[in-house]
Design a protein around this motif. Sequence first.
Motif, PDB file in Angstrom:
ATOM      1  N   LEU A  15       0.921  -1.337  -0.079  1.00  0.00           N
ATOM      2  CA  LEU A  15      -0.172  -0.145  -0.092  1.00  0.00           C
ATOM      3  C   LEU A  15       0.807   1.099  -0.122  1.00  0.00           C
ATOM      4  CD1 LEU A  15      -2.779   1.294   0.336  1.00  0.00           C
ATOM      5  CD2 LEU A  15      -2.595   1.105   2.630  1.00  0.00           C
ATOM      6  N   LEU A  16       1.842   1.273   0.545  1.00  0.00           N
ATOM      7  CA  LEU A  16       2.959   2.275   0.663  1.00  0.00           C
ATOM      8  C   LEU A  16       3.335   2.680  -0.642  1.00  0.00           C
ATOM      9  CD1 LEU A  16       4.590   4.479   1.927  1.00  0.00           C
ATOM     10  CD2 LEU A  16       6.397   2.839   2.705  1.00  0.00           C
ATOM     11  N   PHE A  17       3.890   1.586  -1.459  1.00  0.00           N
ATOM     12  CA  PHE A  17       4.394   1.611  -2.858  1.00  0.00           C
ATOM     13  C   PHE A  17       3.067   2.298  -3.572  1.00  0.00           C
ATOM     14  CE2 PHE A  17       7.959  -0.973  -1.433  1.00  0.00           C
ATOM     15  CZ  PHE A  17       9.039  -0.372  -2.110  1.00  0.00           C
ATOM     16  N   ASP A  18       2.090   1.671  -3.388  1.00  0.00           N
ATOM     17  CA  ASP A  18       0.929   2.183  -4.208  1.00  0.00           C
ATOM     18  C   ASP A  18       0.564   3.874  -4.102  1.00  0.00           C
ATOM     19  OD1 ASP A  18       0.204  -0.075  -5.181  1.00  0.00           O
ATOM     20  OD2 ASP A  18      -1.481  -0.548  -3.871  1.00  0.00           O
ATOM     21  N   LYS A  19       0.850   4.342  -2.860  1.00  0.00           N
ATOM     22  CA  LYS A  19       0.760   5.843  -2.359  1.00  0.00           C
ATOM     23  C   LYS A  19       1.803   6.599  -2.965  1.00  0.00           C
ATOM     24  CE  LYS A  19      -1.493   5.012   2.178  1.00  0.00           C
ATOM     25  NZ  LYS A  19      -1.185   5.258   3.673  1.00  0.00           N
ATOM     26  N   LEU A  20       2.959   6.059  -3.093  1.00  0.00           N
ATOM     27  CA  LEU A  20       4.171   6.959  -3.540  1.00  0.00           C
ATOM     28  C   LEU A  20       3.968   6.753  -5.442  1.00  0.00           C
ATOM     29  CD1 LEU A  20       6.986   5.339  -1.537  1.00  0.00           C
ATOM     30  CD2 LEU A  20       6.414   7.732  -1.491  1.00  0.00           C
ATOM     31  N   GLU A  21       3.421   5.746  -5.833  1.00  0.00           N
ATOM     32  CA  GLU A  21       3.136   5.738  -7.244  1.00  0.00           C
ATOM     33  C   GLU A  21       2.038   6.766  -7.665  1.00  0.00           C
ATOM     34  OE1 GLU A  21       1.629   2.734 -10.661  1.00  0.00           O
ATOM     35  OE2 GLU A  21       2.920   1.979  -9.170  1.00  0.00           O
ATOM     36  N   ALA A  22       0.894   6.865  -6.415  1.00  0.00           N
ATOM     37  CA  ALA A  22      -0.147   7.958  -6.744  1.00  0.00           C
ATOM     38  C   ALA A  22       0.546   9.142  -6.840  1.00  0.00           C
ATOM     39  CB  ALA A  22      -1.237   7.726  -5.961  1.00  0.00           C
ATOM     40  N   GLN A  23       1.361   9.432  -5.898  1.00  0.00           N
ATOM     41  CA  GLN A  23       2.307  10.959  -6.052  1.00  0.00           C
ATOM     42  C   GLN A  23       3.050  10.954  -7.384  1.00  0.00           C
ATOM     43  OE1 GLN A  23       2.564  13.162  -3.342  1.00  0.00           O
ATOM     44  NE2 GLN A  23       0.963  12.161  -2.472  1.00  0.00           N
ATOM     45  N   LEU A  24       3.607  10.192  -7.949  1.00  0.00           N
ATOM     46  CA  LEU A  24       4.271  10.192  -9.010  1.00  0.00           C
ATOM     47  C   LEU A  24       3.341  10.286 -10.203  1.00  0.00           C
ATOM     48  CD1 LEU A  24       6.983   7.482  -8.501  1.00  0.00           C
ATOM     49  CD2 LEU A  24       7.404   9.905  -8.549  1.00  0.00           C
ATOM     50  N   ARG A  25       2.302   9.461 -10.076  1.00  0.00           N
ATOM     51  CA  ARG A  25       1.153   9.862 -11.012  1.00  0.00           C
ATOM     52  C   ARG A  25       0.660  11.311 -11.354  1.00  0.00           C
ATOM     53  NH1 ARG A  25      -1.046   5.445 -10.147  1.00  0.00           N
ATOM     54  NH2 ARG A  25      -2.787   6.021  -8.586  1.00  0.00           N
ATOM     55  N   GLY A  26       0.482  11.779 -10.072  1.00  0.00           N
ATOM     56  CA  GLY A  26      -0.016  13.153  -9.881  1.00  0.00           C
ATOM     57  C   GLY A  26       1.083  14.210 -10.826  1.00  0.00           C
ATOM     58  N   HIS A  27       2.108  14.144 -10.398  1.00  0.00           N
ATOM     59  CA  HIS A  27       3.116  14.943 -10.786  1.00  0.00           C
ATOM     60  C   HIS A  27       3.210  14.756 -12.434  1.00  0.00           C
ATOM     61  CE1 HIS A  27       4.226  16.072  -6.876  1.00  0.00           C
ATOM     62  NE2 HIS A  27       5.050  15.030  -6.468  1.00  0.00           N
ATOM     63  N   TRP A  28       3.552  13.521 -12.737  1.00  0.00           N
ATOM     64  CA  TRP A  28       3.413  13.372 -14.330  1.00  0.00           C
ATOM     65  C   TRP A  28       2.067  13.703 -15.179  1.00  0.00           C
ATOM     66  CZ3 TRP A  28       7.618  12.734 -16.916  1.00  0.00           C
ATOM     67  CH2 TRP A  28       7.598  12.374 -18.337  1.00  0.00           C
ATOM     68  N   ARG A  29       1.037  13.728 -14.379  1.00  0.00           N
ATOM     69  CA  ARG A  29      -0.045  14.221 -14.959  1.00  0.00           C
ATOM     70  C   ARG A  29       0.088  15.684 -15.183  1.00  0.00           C
ATOM     71  NH1 ARG A  29      -3.572  12.667 -11.489  1.00  0.00           N
ATOM     72  NH2 ARG A  29      -4.012  10.719 -12.562  1.00  0.00           N
ATOM     73  N   ARG A  30       0.447  16.333 -14.259  1.00  0.00           N
ATOM     74  CA  ARG A  30       0.906  17.850 -14.395  1.00  0.00           C
ATOM     75  C   ARG A  30       1.937  18.158 -15.626  1.00  0.00           C
ATOM     76  NH1 ARG A  30       2.146  18.553  -9.759  1.00  0.00           N
ATOM     77  NH2 ARG A  30       4.298  19.068  -9.760  1.00  0.00           N
ATOM     78  N   ALA A  31       2.768  17.237 -15.521  1.00  0.00           N
ATOM     79  CA  ALA A  31       4.013  17.223 -16.760  1.00  0.00           C
ATOM     80  C   ALA A  31       3.237  17.115 -17.985  1.00  0.00           C
ATOM     81  CB  ALA A  31       5.121  16.291 -16.564  1.00  0.00           C
ATOM     82  N   ALA A  32       2.270  16.132 -18.202  1.00  0.00           N
ATOM     83  CA  ALA A  32       1.475  16.054 -19.543  1.00  0.00           C
ATOM     84  C   ALA A  32       1.007  17.067 -19.648  1.00  0.00           C
ATOM     85  CB  ALA A  32       0.896  14.738 -19.281  1.00  0.00           C
ATOM     86  N   GLY A  33       0.289  17.827 -18.636  1.00  0.00           N
ATOM     87  CA  GLY A  33      -0.488  18.896 -19.074  1.00  0.00           C
ATOM     88  C   GLY A  33       0.268  20.077 -19.653  1.00  0.00           C
ATOM     89  N   GLU A  34       1.643  20.198 -19.064  1.00  0.00           N
ATOM     90  CA  GLU A  34       2.598  21.094 -19.426  1.00  0.00           C
ATOM     91  C   GLU A  34       2.973  21.033 -20.853  1.00  0.00           C
ATOM     92  OE1 GLU A  34       4.140  21.456 -14.758  1.00  0.00           O
ATOM     93  OE2 GLU A  34       5.405  20.589 -16.436  1.00  0.00           O
ATOM     94  N   THR A  35       3.027  19.915 -21.301  1.00  0.00           N
ATOM     95  CA  THR A  35       3.433  19.705 -22.442  1.00  0.00           C
ATOM     96  C   THR A  35       2.234  19.423 -23.547  1.00  0.00           C
ATOM     97  OG1 THR A  35       3.531  17.143 -22.061  1.00  0.00           O
ATOM     98  CG2 THR A  35       5.610  18.568 -21.823  1.00  0.00           C
ATOM     99  N   GLY A  36       1.233  19.534 -23.272  1.00  0.00           N
ATOM    100  CA  GLY A  36      -0.062  19.435 -24.154  1.00  0.00           C
ATOM    101  C   GLY A  36      -0.130  18.044 -24.557  1.00  0.00           C
TER     102      GLY A  36
END
Length: 217
Positions: free
Chosen positions: A148-169
């Motif tokens: 579950l801890l690794f799932d939480k950390l992956e969710a954090q990374l997913r949120g950051h990359w979603r923002r990165a994807a939005g930044e690049t369109g």
Amino acid sequence: MSDPQANANTAAQAGTDADHAAPPKTRAKPGQRRLEILQAFAAMLEQPTAERVTTAALAKRLDVSEAALYRQFASKAQMLEALIDFIEDSLMGLASKVDAQGLAGRVACAQLTQLILQFAQANPGMVRVMVGDALLLEQPRLAQRIALLFDKLEAQLRGHWRRAAGETGAHTPDSDASVRAHVLMSFVRGQLLRFTRSQWRVLPTDRLDLHLDVLLG
């Protein structure tokens, strides 16, 4: 009437006895004994050839009885849970700090990945818990907590990359974020496993910048 010289001799002897008297024992502060037990437990897990740590071996290292351990922890599972609490509090605390900085998506992913691996490098004993070696033959719920801890950390990374994807369109930001976060977390877990299997010789942060350039490119 008492002899003055005899009284002086008696007083001198009393002073000498007091000088050689054992200092009074100080009572351990609340929680200090529990901390000492956990520190010893983690230190035993750090041994490169560490086998399954038993309460008997832990008690021997601390020079106490097993009963003394059980006065602080009801079971070995409770000790492992306390270590998992420390790992989770530390890593999620680091994740929160990355969040608070408002970094660009790729930069935040890189920083969080680096902080996780730096924590692992500084705490080899905890890595044996994170990769599951210390949880073999233990209660399944302990391994579930780590998963579950690794799932939480992956969710954090997913949120950051979603923002990165939005930044690049990007056209599929959610899908891109899920894949990238999964790849990053797989890399982290692989580095931790190499660290343990190499008996701490292959550091998880070795050539990290090069790895992140590929993973985040």
